[in-house]
Design an enzyme around this catalytic site. Structure first.
Site, PDB file in Angstrom:
ATOM      1  N   CYS A 338       0.838  -1.201   0.000  1.00 25.56           N
ATOM      2  CA  CYS A 338       0.000   0.000   0.000  1.00 25.56           C
ATOM      3  C   CYS A 338       0.879   1.258   0.000  1.00 25.56           C
ATOM      4  CB  CYS A 338      -0.982  -0.043   1.156  1.00 25.56           C
ATOM      5  SG  CYS A 338      -2.385   1.076   0.950  1.00 25.56           S
ATOM      6  N   HIS A 437      -3.671  -5.554   1.177  1.00 29.27           N
ATOM      7  CA  HIS A 437      -3.422  -5.926   2.569  1.00 29.27           C
ATOM      8  C   HIS A 437      -3.878  -7.368   2.799  1.00 29.27           C
ATOM      9  CE1 HIS A 437      -2.489  -1.858   3.945  1.00 29.27           C
ATOM     10  NE2 HIS A 437      -3.508  -1.418   3.217  1.00 29.27           N
TER      11      HIS A 437
END
Length: 499
Positions: A338, A437
């Site tokens: 991310c 994630h």
């Protein structure tokens, strides 16, 4: 969500301090009630955390509530955490209402906004009560924070408005447990004091006989029962609400353990990504804080961030840029997740000031990607395949990001997801990054990453089973050491039974 008709009862757990054990107690109570056949749901009116989860409807809630939903046998839902605050500075946070970001607010402005936030809290709580027989609520911080009592929606302000009983939990391992309990009670108003129906002492180790005189004194002094003394559970794993848990570093590791470093960014987010690695017997994972030594490693992982450009500047100030170049020259690997993925690229542009002052920052230049932060946040659960080492192992997880990343046409993707390609791998295959994630929660994908990082014979660990076992372990402990009959009485289950 499904459940019976009518209105269920609400029970709230508040703590004398942060990290007193509120999240764990709520998760355990939810599992105990589920075992009893009670339709139960978790609830946290207001959460401040950078660890979040994506619900099935594409909303964002605190990660602790997602774990508590699992304890109930439910999918996470935005009503379980209607107000989520994600800090982006010492005095400000992104405000998320019913799963969607509404604005960044300084503390003073949010204080004025609480009347609006309360409406979201009340609506969600009411919907849960209509669907479930029991709603177990987690407070935030301490109810005795005098400066926050005006317009409080997270602790006694909530309990008073909905008229629910409260259990107060304190952590004896930190010391001063009787002072914490009595002091908290003394700082409450008379109606709030009456609302507390009992105490729970958490993380006790030692001879209970030596504690009994203190318990007797506490009950006599306050007129309130101690509902349970919960033992310290060594090696317990439940995903942390916000604070980084380094307890897994105490676990015994194999001789061939892979060394992984994770820099603790000032605005690190979703560090629960690394729980499967921390618990793996062949991984020695070290969180490296500011000004700490950076030892040699096989793999460095740049984590998510709530303020990418600011944390990127911090990395450079802390010497990570030069460390990573040396690390790669000696054969190490680097992975970005991310915000960490964005940092590995050529530039991060924030023209609208989404995460701080508007501007553009040069990235670390280790991947051929460029990122621009946008106002609309991507929130979704997804799945796909990992394109690493020639393997096509299954992956699943969730995306939470404001960035839109352009990848050079010649770059190979790290993942192919339901929505298309995600991430990139460098030409020499030593650097990789993506937005997903939860990368390491699928056993096959975790094993593939460890092989890529240099672990020739990686063991396959079922992290999801470990998480489920942790919830069951807490529930087993509560059934043994907590007065469950009293809990049932507070929820009126002894009168009406479960639906």
């Amino acid at each position: 969500m499904t459940g019976g008709t009518g209105y269920g009862r609400t029970l709230m757990v508040q703590g004398t301090t942060s990290d007193a054990g509120k999240s764990t107690l709520v998760a355990g109570l939810c599992r105990v009630l589920k075992r009893l056949g009670v339709e139960v749901a978790p609830f946290k009116p207001q959460n401040m955390a950078l660890n979040s989860a994506v619900t099935a409807e594409g909303g964002e809630i605190g990660r602790a509530q997602a774990v508590q939903a699992q304890a109930c046998g439910l999918s996470p839902h935005i009503d379980m955490n209607p107000v989520l605050l994600k800090p982006c500075s010492d005095t400000g946070a992104q405000v998320i209402i019913h799963g969607r970001a509404v604005d960044n607010m300084e503390a003073g402005r949010y204080h004025d906004y609480k009347a609006v936030a309360w409406q979201a809290v009340a609506e969600s709580h009411d919907r849960l009560r209509q669907r479930y027989r029991a709603v177990v609520v987690e407070g935030a911080g301490s109810p005795a924070e005098i400066n926050l009592r005006d317009r409080d929606i997270a602790n006694m302000g909530f309990a008073e408005r909905v008229d629910c009983p409260v259990i107060l939990i304190a952590d004896i391992d930190k010391g001063g447990v009787f002072a914490h309990l009595v002091g908290t009670l003394e700082l409450l108003s008379p109606t709030e004091q009456a609302r507390i129906k009992g105490f729970v002492i958490n993380r006790f180790r030692g001879d209970i006989g030596l504690l009994q005189p203190g318990i007797d004194w506490l009950e006599q002094r306050t007129g309130k029962p101690v509902l349970g003394v919960l033992p310290y559970l060594h090696g317990l794993h439940l995903e942390a609400e916000d604070a980084i848990d380094t307890a897994a570093g105490e676990l015994e590791k194999s001789d061939d353990a892979l060394n992984i470093l994770v820099p603790v960014l000032p605005h690190i987010s979703n560090h629960t990504d690394f729980d499967p690695l921390r618990l793996h017997p062949q991984v020695r994972l070290t969180f490296v804080g500011p000004d700490q030594e950076k030892p040699p490693a096989d793999l460095v992982i740049l984590p998510g961030s709530k303020a990418v450009r600011s944390d990127l500047a911090w990395l450079r100030e802390q010497g990570w840029a030069s460390y990573l170049m040396r690390h790669l020259r000696y054969g190490g690997r680097v992975l970005g997740i991310c915000g960490g993925y964005q940092m590995l690229g050529e530039q991060v542009d924030d023209p609208l000031g989404i995460e701080g002052p508007a501007g553009c920052s040069a990235g670390l230049g280790l991947l051929p990607v460029q990122t621009e932060l946008k106002a609309d946040k991507t929130l979704r659960n997804t799945r796909g395949r990992l394109m690493l080492n020639g393997d096509h192992e299954p992956v699943r997880g969730y995306e939470i990001h404001c960035g839109v990343t352009q990848v050079a046409a010649e770059a190979a993707p790290l993942l192919v997801l339901d929505q298309g390609a995600d991430g990139a791998i460098s030409d020499d295959e030593r650097v990789a990054g993506c937005y997903l994630h939860g990368l390491f929660e699928q056993p096959e994908a975790c094993e593939a990453f460890l092989r890529w990082a240099g672990l020739a014979r990686a063991r396959r660990i079922d992290y999801l089973a470990l998480r489920e076992a942790g919830i069951d372990r807490v529930a087993d402990t509560l059934e043994q050491y907590l007065d469950i009959a009293a809990v049932k009485s507070l929820l009126a289950l002894d009168q009406e039974g479960s639906r």
